[in-house]
Write a protein that holds these residues in place. Structure first.
Motif, PDB file in Angstrom:
ATOM      1  N   THR A  10       0.809  -1.223   0.000  1.00  0.00           N
ATOM      2  CA  THR A  10       0.000   0.000   0.000  1.00  0.00           C
ATOM      3  C   THR A  10       0.841   1.273   0.000  1.00  0.00           C
ATOM      4  N   GLY A  11       2.116   1.149   0.329  1.00  0.00           N
ATOM      5  CA  GLY A  11       2.962   2.334   0.436  1.00  0.00           C
ATOM      6  C   GLY A  11       2.736   3.118   1.716  1.00  0.00           C
ATOM      7  N   VAL A  12       2.025   2.530   2.661  1.00  0.00           N
ATOM      8  CA  VAL A  12       1.736   3.186   3.939  1.00  0.00           C
ATOM      9  C   VAL A  12       2.700   2.638   4.987  1.00  0.00           C
ATOM     10  N   PRO A  13       3.433   3.506   5.678  1.00  0.00           N
ATOM     11  CA  PRO A  13       4.381   3.030   6.689  1.00  0.00           C
ATOM     12  C   PRO A  13       3.711   2.190   7.778  1.00  0.00           C
ATOM     13  N   THR A  14       4.466   1.262   8.340  1.00  0.00           N
ATOM     14  CA  THR A  14       3.908   0.374   9.366  1.00  0.00           C
ATOM     15  C   THR A  14       3.399   1.152  10.581  1.00  0.00           C
ATOM     16  N   ARG A  15       4.070   2.247  10.932  1.00  0.00           N
ATOM     17  CA  ARG A  15       3.604   3.024  12.099  1.00  0.00           C
ATOM     18  C   ARG A  15       2.211   3.599  11.847  1.00  0.00           C
ATOM     19  N   LEU A  16       1.922   3.987  10.588  1.00  0.00           N
ATOM     20  CA  LEU A  16       0.580   4.480  10.280  1.00  0.00           C
ATOM     21  C   LEU A  16      -0.439   3.352  10.292  1.00  0.00           C
ATOM     22  N   LEU A  17      -0.038   2.174   9.854  1.00  0.00           N
ATOM     23  CA  LEU A  17      -0.955   1.031   9.911  1.00  0.00           C
ATOM     24  C   LEU A  17      -1.312   0.722  11.367  1.00  0.00           C
ATOM     25  N   ARG A  18      -0.330   0.816  12.255  1.00  0.00           N
ATOM     26  CA  ARG A  18      -0.616   0.616  13.682  1.00  0.00           C
ATOM     27  C   ARG A  18      -1.540   1.720  14.203  1.00  0.00           C
ATOM     28  N   TYR A  19      -1.326   2.942  13.730  1.00  0.00           N
ATOM     29  CA  TYR A  19      -2.194   4.063  14.124  1.00  0.00           C
ATOM     30  C   TYR A  19      -3.621   3.812  13.638  1.00  0.00           C
ATOM     31  N   TYR A  20      -3.778   3.354  12.394  1.00  0.00           N
ATOM     32  CA  TYR A  20      -5.122   3.051  11.875  1.00  0.00           C
ATOM     33  C   TYR A  20      -5.797   1.999  12.743  1.00  0.00           C
ATOM     34  N   GLU A  21      -5.031   1.025  13.195  1.00  0.00           N
ATOM     35  CA  GLU A  21      -5.582   0.001  14.083  1.00  0.00           C
ATOM     36  C   GLU A  21      -6.011   0.621  15.409  1.00  0.00           C
ATOM     37  N   ALA A  22      -5.170   1.493  15.961  1.00  0.00           N
ATOM     38  CA  ALA A  22      -5.504   2.151  17.229  1.00  0.00           C
ATOM     39  C   ALA A  22      -6.754   3.009  17.099  1.00  0.00           C
ATOM     40  N   GLN A  23      -6.973   3.572  15.908  1.00  0.00           N
ATOM     41  CA  GLN A  23      -8.155   4.403  15.654  1.00  0.00           C
ATOM     42  C   GLN A  23      -9.365   3.552  15.251  1.00  0.00           C
ATOM     43  N   GLU A  24      -9.192   2.227  15.250  1.00  0.00           N
ATOM     44  CA  GLU A  24     -10.238   1.261  14.901  1.00  0.00           C
ATOM     45  C   GLU A  24     -10.682   1.375  13.451  1.00  0.00           C
ATOM     46  N   LEU A  25      -9.736   1.750  12.578  1.00  0.00           N
ATOM     47  CA  LEU A  25     -10.008   1.804  11.144  1.00  0.00           C
ATOM     48  C   LEU A  25      -9.662   0.470  10.487  1.00  0.00           C
ATOM     49  N   LEU A  26      -8.746  -0.267  11.092  1.00  0.00           N
ATOM     50  CA  LEU A  26      -8.346  -1.601  10.633  1.00  0.00           C
ATOM     51  C   LEU A  26      -8.427  -2.563  11.803  1.00  0.00           C
ATOM     52  N   THR A  27      -8.806  -3.788  11.506  1.00  0.00           N
ATOM     53  CA  THR A  27      -8.832  -4.814  12.540  1.00  0.00           C
ATOM     54  C   THR A  27      -8.178  -6.076  12.010  1.00  0.00           C
ATOM     55  N   PRO A  28      -6.860  -6.187  12.192  1.00  0.00           N
ATOM     56  CA  PRO A  28      -6.190  -7.404  11.733  1.00  0.00           C
ATOM     57  C   PRO A  28      -6.461  -8.559  12.699  1.00  0.00           C
ATOM     58  N   ASP A  29      -6.320  -9.753  12.179  1.00  0.00           N
ATOM     59  CA  ASP A  29      -6.364 -10.920  13.052  1.00  0.00           C
ATOM     60  C   ASP A  29      -5.032 -10.984  13.785  1.00  0.00           C
ATOM     61  N   ARG A  30      -4.980 -11.774  14.826  1.00  0.00           N
ATOM     62  CA  ARG A  30      -3.726 -11.965  15.558  1.00  0.00           C
ATOM     63  C   ARG A  30      -3.352 -13.439  15.517  1.00  0.00           C
ATOM     64  N   ALA A  31      -2.099 -13.704  15.184  1.00  0.00           N
ATOM     65  CA  ALA A  31      -1.584 -15.069  15.196  1.00  0.00           C
ATOM     66  C   ALA A  31      -1.343 -15.482  16.643  1.00  0.00           C
ATOM     67  N   ALA A  32      -1.082 -16.752  16.854  1.00  0.00           N
ATOM     68  CA  ALA A  32      -0.850 -17.262  18.205  1.00  0.00           C
ATOM     69  C   ALA A  32       0.320 -16.547  18.883  1.00  0.00           C
ATOM     70  N   ASN A  33       1.302 -16.117  18.099  1.00  0.00           N
ATOM     71  CA  ASN A  33       2.460 -15.422  18.666  1.00  0.00           C
ATOM     72  C   ASN A  33       2.210 -13.925  18.867  1.00  0.00           C
ATOM     73  N   GLY A  34       0.995 -13.457  18.557  1.00  0.00           N
ATOM     74  CA  GLY A  34       0.646 -12.055  18.749  1.00  0.00           C
ATOM     75  C   GLY A  34       0.881 -11.170  17.542  1.00  0.00           C
ATOM     76  N   TYR A  35       1.503 -11.716  16.498  1.00  0.00           N
ATOM     77  CA  TYR A  35       1.748 -10.931  15.292  1.00  0.00           C
ATOM     78  C   TYR A  35       0.432 -10.620  14.593  1.00  0.00           C
ATOM     79  N   ARG A  36       0.391  -9.439  13.994  1.00  0.00           N
ATOM     80  CA  ARG A  36      -0.785  -9.048  13.218  1.00  0.00           C
ATOM     81  C   ARG A  36      -0.825  -9.856  11.926  1.00  0.00           C
TER      82      ARG A  36
END
Length: 121
Positions: A10-36
């Motif tokens: 997407t060309g979007v930095p990972t820190r912004l993707l984390r911000y989108y998640e914090a703002q509830e704009l994205l909801t990734p699944d979580r693997a057993a190890n906690g990775y998005r």
């Protein structure tokens, strides 16, 4: 896919993707190890979010808009609530006022430059 892959696609930095998640704009699944773990459909969602942000829409309104979107340029006819429409109208009016102010300032600067250039000749 992992966050780095979504960032690359997407060309979007990972820190912004984390911000989108914090703002509830994205909801990734979580693997057993906690990775998005980002589903393929979230690539298009990130593109939609970027487009709305680039248009000046704040994340609080984007959060309301996203459930109404099917895809780029596609909106559920019965999706937007009256509150969302009111928020969008208010935001549009604020943007329009800024555009008018910028246009006046641009015209004033152009007039000043024209005057200064005419006097310098």
């Amino acid at each position: 896919m992992r966050i780095g892959a979504l960032s690359a696609r997407t060309g979007v930095p990972t820190r912004l993707l984390r911000y989108y998640e914090a703002q509830e704009l994205l909801t990734p699944d979580r693997a057993a190890n906690g990775y998005r773990d980002y589903d393929e459909r979230l690539v298009e969602r990130v593109v939609q979010i970027r487009g709305l942000l680039d248009a000046g829409v704040p994340t609080r309104i984007i959060k309301e808009i996203l459930p109404c979107l099917d895809g780029p340029g596609s909106i559920h006819v019965n999706g937007p609530s009256a509150e969302l429409i009111e928020n969008l109208e208010r935001h549009w009016a604020q943007m329009d006022a800024k555009i008018q102010c910028l246009s006046r300032n641009r015209d004033a600067i152009r007039g000043y430059l024209d005057t200064v250039r005419a006097q310098g000749r």
